[in-house]
Design a protein around this motif. Structure first.
Motif, PDB file in Angstrom:
ATOM      1  N   VAL A   9       0.854  -1.193   0.000  1.00  0.00           N
ATOM      2  CA  VAL A   9       0.000   0.000   0.000  1.00  0.00           C
ATOM      3  C   VAL A   9       0.890   1.245   0.000  1.00  0.00           C
ATOM      4  O   VAL A   9       0.583   2.267  -0.595  1.00  0.00           O
ATOM      5  CB  VAL A   9      -0.935  -0.009   1.229  1.00  0.00           C
ATOM      6  N   GLY A  10       2.017   1.144   0.704  1.00  0.00           N
ATOM      7  CA  GLY A  10       3.013   2.228   0.723  1.00  0.00           C
ATOM      8  C   GLY A  10       4.294   1.756   0.048  1.00  0.00           C
ATOM      9  O   GLY A  10       4.475   0.561  -0.201  1.00  0.00           O
ATOM     10  N   PRO A  11       5.212   2.694  -0.227  1.00  0.00           N
ATOM     11  CA  PRO A  11       6.463   2.329  -0.898  1.00  0.00           C
ATOM     12  C   PRO A  11       7.385   1.508   0.005  1.00  0.00           C
ATOM     13  O   PRO A  11       7.293   1.608   1.221  1.00  0.00           O
ATOM     14  CB  PRO A  11       7.106   3.691  -1.198  1.00  0.00           C
ATOM     15  N   ALA A  12       8.248   0.704  -0.583  1.00  0.00           N
ATOM     16  CA  ALA A  12       9.265  -0.027   0.179  1.00  0.00           C
ATOM     17  C   ALA A  12      10.125   0.990   0.919  1.00  0.00           C
ATOM     18  O   ALA A  12      10.424   2.064   0.392  1.00  0.00           O
ATOM     19  CB  ALA A  12      10.112  -0.865  -0.760  1.00  0.00           C
ATOM     20  N   LEU A  13      10.491   0.657   2.159  1.00  0.00           N
ATOM     21  CA  LEU A  13      11.281   1.601   2.959  1.00  0.00           C
ATOM     22  C   LEU A  13      12.746   1.187   3.072  1.00  0.00           C
ATOM     23  O   LEU A  13      13.481   1.693   3.905  1.00  0.00           O
ATOM     24  CB  LEU A  13      10.652   1.761   4.346  1.00  0.00           C
ATOM     25  N   THR A  20      15.633  10.810  -1.423  1.00  0.00           N
ATOM     26  CA  THR A  20      14.753  11.938  -1.722  1.00  0.00           C
ATOM     27  C   THR A  20      13.306  11.458  -1.630  1.00  0.00           C
ATOM     28  O   THR A  20      12.980  10.386  -2.134  1.00  0.00           O
ATOM     29  CB  THR A  20      15.050  12.487  -3.132  1.00  0.00           C
ATOM     30  N   ALA A  21      12.473  12.244  -0.982  1.00  0.00           N
ATOM     31  CA  ALA A  21      11.072  11.853  -0.788  1.00  0.00           C
ATOM     32  C   ALA A  21      10.393  11.601  -2.131  1.00  0.00           C
ATOM     33  O   ALA A  21      10.647  12.304  -3.113  1.00  0.00           O
ATOM     34  CB  ALA A  21      10.341  12.947  -0.022  1.00  0.00           C
ATOM     35  N   GLY A  22       9.549  10.565  -2.133  1.00  0.00           N
ATOM     36  CA  GLY A  22       8.720  10.330  -3.314  1.00  0.00           C
ATOM     37  C   GLY A  22       9.443   9.769  -4.516  1.00  0.00           C
ATOM     38  O   GLY A  22       9.003   9.974  -5.649  1.00  0.00           O
ATOM     39  N   THR A  23      10.539   9.031  -4.295  1.00  0.00           N
ATOM     40  CA  THR A  23      11.329   8.573  -5.459  1.00  0.00           C
ATOM     41  C   THR A  23      11.542   7.062  -5.538  1.00  0.00           C
ATOM     42  O   THR A  23      12.325   6.615  -6.365  1.00  0.00           O
ATOM     43  CB  THR A  23      12.732   9.237  -5.466  1.00  0.00           C
ATOM     44  N   TYR A  24      10.896   6.249  -4.699  1.00  0.00           N
ATOM     45  CA  TYR A  24      11.166   4.812  -4.803  1.00  0.00           C
ATOM     46  C   TYR A  24      10.564   4.265  -6.104  1.00  0.00           C
ATOM     47  O   TYR A  24       9.384   4.497  -6.399  1.00  0.00           O
ATOM     48  CB  TYR A  24      10.606   4.047  -3.592  1.00  0.00           C
ATOM     49  N   ALA A  25      11.398   3.533  -6.850  1.00  0.00           N
ATOM     50  CA  ALA A  25      11.001   3.065  -8.184  1.00  0.00           C
ATOM     51  C   ALA A  25       9.705   2.262  -8.137  1.00  0.00           C
ATOM     52  O   ALA A  25       9.540   1.385  -7.299  1.00  0.00           O
ATOM     53  CB  ALA A  25      12.113   2.209  -8.774  1.00  0.00           C
ATOM     54  N   GLY A  26       8.812   2.569  -9.046  1.00  0.00           N
ATOM     55  CA  GLY A  26       7.629   1.747  -9.243  1.00  0.00           C
ATOM     56  C   GLY A  26       6.480   2.045  -8.302  1.00  0.00           C
ATOM     57  O   GLY A  26       5.435   1.419  -8.401  1.00  0.00           O
TER      58      GLY A  26
END
Ligand code: HEC
Ligand code: HEC
Length: 253
Positions: free
Chosen positions: A50-54, A61-67
């Motif tokens: 539901v959320g990006p991998a941490l 940088t915030a908001g940049t995890y691929a996919g």
């Protein structure tokens, strides 16, 4: 003389207090992180949920995890220069939406993360845990600890073997200690999606009378479609306690 002595002894106390406290923060943060795993994965082969991998979030940088499909305001914050440090992350968790509004100077800013962690110590602890994960991930030689922190238990048996090995006696299911421990996990974790507090439609209302205990164990341990697997988050014993709570008369779906 007396004065300088007391100052140096104060230093001694402060120094002694700092190091054990750091170690404890990470351990406490690992526990707090269980509140995040419904939505966030971590570790070398983490996937977006539901959320990006941490994985490696500290320094990112915030908001940049691929996919991952972020909300546009979190992406805007990253474009404006927001990089996750321990401090920023701890601040963000208190109220993600307000954090973005303040950061962007935009009272209309919003976020897809609806979760808030109010307690200050818990926020600092979980940020310390994520930073420690980061160090483990970036260590030159891969160490055992990276996997150890992400996985509470590594069963020697296969997933199917563990499931097949479960038996639930009446005595186990009705033991108040098991029911109580399972209840705590239910309200810490499962109610993100199930139950009266969850967003409507996120997950089906459970019908415990229809389930065998072994079915509940299987669904929770291994997951099913959009229901996450919990085997890397909770030990087999803890999952058995969840089963005891779900099957208990006091369970409220
Ligand atoms: C109910 C689901 C949910 C829970 C629980 C949750 N998060 Fe999130 N988180 C999200 C979503 C969704 C986003 C993406 C936000 C956006 O795009 O606006 C996010 C974003 C983040 C980000 C920004 C990541 C990036 O790549 O910029 C961090 C950091 C974060 N969460 C940390 C945590 C931590 C730590 C916890 C537990 C204390 C937690 N979250 C609990 C859903 C959740
Ligand atoms: C991220 C959301 C989410 C969380 C958190 C979650 N579940 Fe689920 N759960 C689901 C969804 C969605 C389904 C339905 C899966 C399907 O059948 O397609 C489900 C199904 C189930 C089922 C099977 C229900 C049935 O009638 O087939 C059980 C049992 C269950 N969850 C228990 C739990 C327990 C216990 C927890 C806490 C450890 C938990 N769930 C946490 C989303 C979630």
């Amino acid at each position: 003389m007396l004065r300088s002595l007391s100052i140096s002894s104060i230093f001694a106390v402060v120094t002694l207090a700092v190091f054990p406290a750091y170690a404890q923060d990470v351990a406490a943060g690992e526990k707090t992180f269980k509140k995040c795993v419904a939505c966030h994965d971590i570790g070398a082969d983490a996937k977006n949920k539901v959320g990006p991998a941490l994985t490696g979030v500290i320094g990112r940088t915030a908001g940049t995890y691929a996919g991952f499909k972020y909300g546009s305001d979190l992406v805007a914050a990253g474009e404006k220069g927001l990089v996750w440090t321990e401090e920023k992350l701890a601040e963000y968790l208190e109220d993600p939406k307000q954090f973005l509004r303040d950061y962007l100077g935009d009272t209309g800013a919003s976020t897809k993360m609806s979760f808030k962690l109010k307690e200050e110590t818990a926020r600092a602890d979980v940020a310390a845990f994520l930073a420690a994960q980061h160090e483990a991930t970036n260590a030159p030689a891969p160490s055992d600890t990276a996997g150890e922190v992400a996985k509470v238990e590594e069963p020697a048996m296969s997933v199917e073997d563990v499931i097949a090995a479960q038996e639930f006696s009446e005595a186990f299911l009705s033991d108040p200690a098991n029911v109580e421990a399972g209840k705590e996990i239910w309200f810490a974790q499962c109610t993100h999606c199930h139950g009266f507090k969850a967003y409507p439609g996120k997950a089906p209302k459970l019908k415990p009378a229809k389930y065998k205990p072994t079915f509940v164990f299987k669904r929770v341990y291994k997951g099913f479609k959009k229901m996450p697997a919990w085997k890397d988050t909770y030990s087999v014993d803890e999952i058995r306690q969840i089963v005891a709570y779900v099957k208990s008369p006091e369970f409220s779906p």
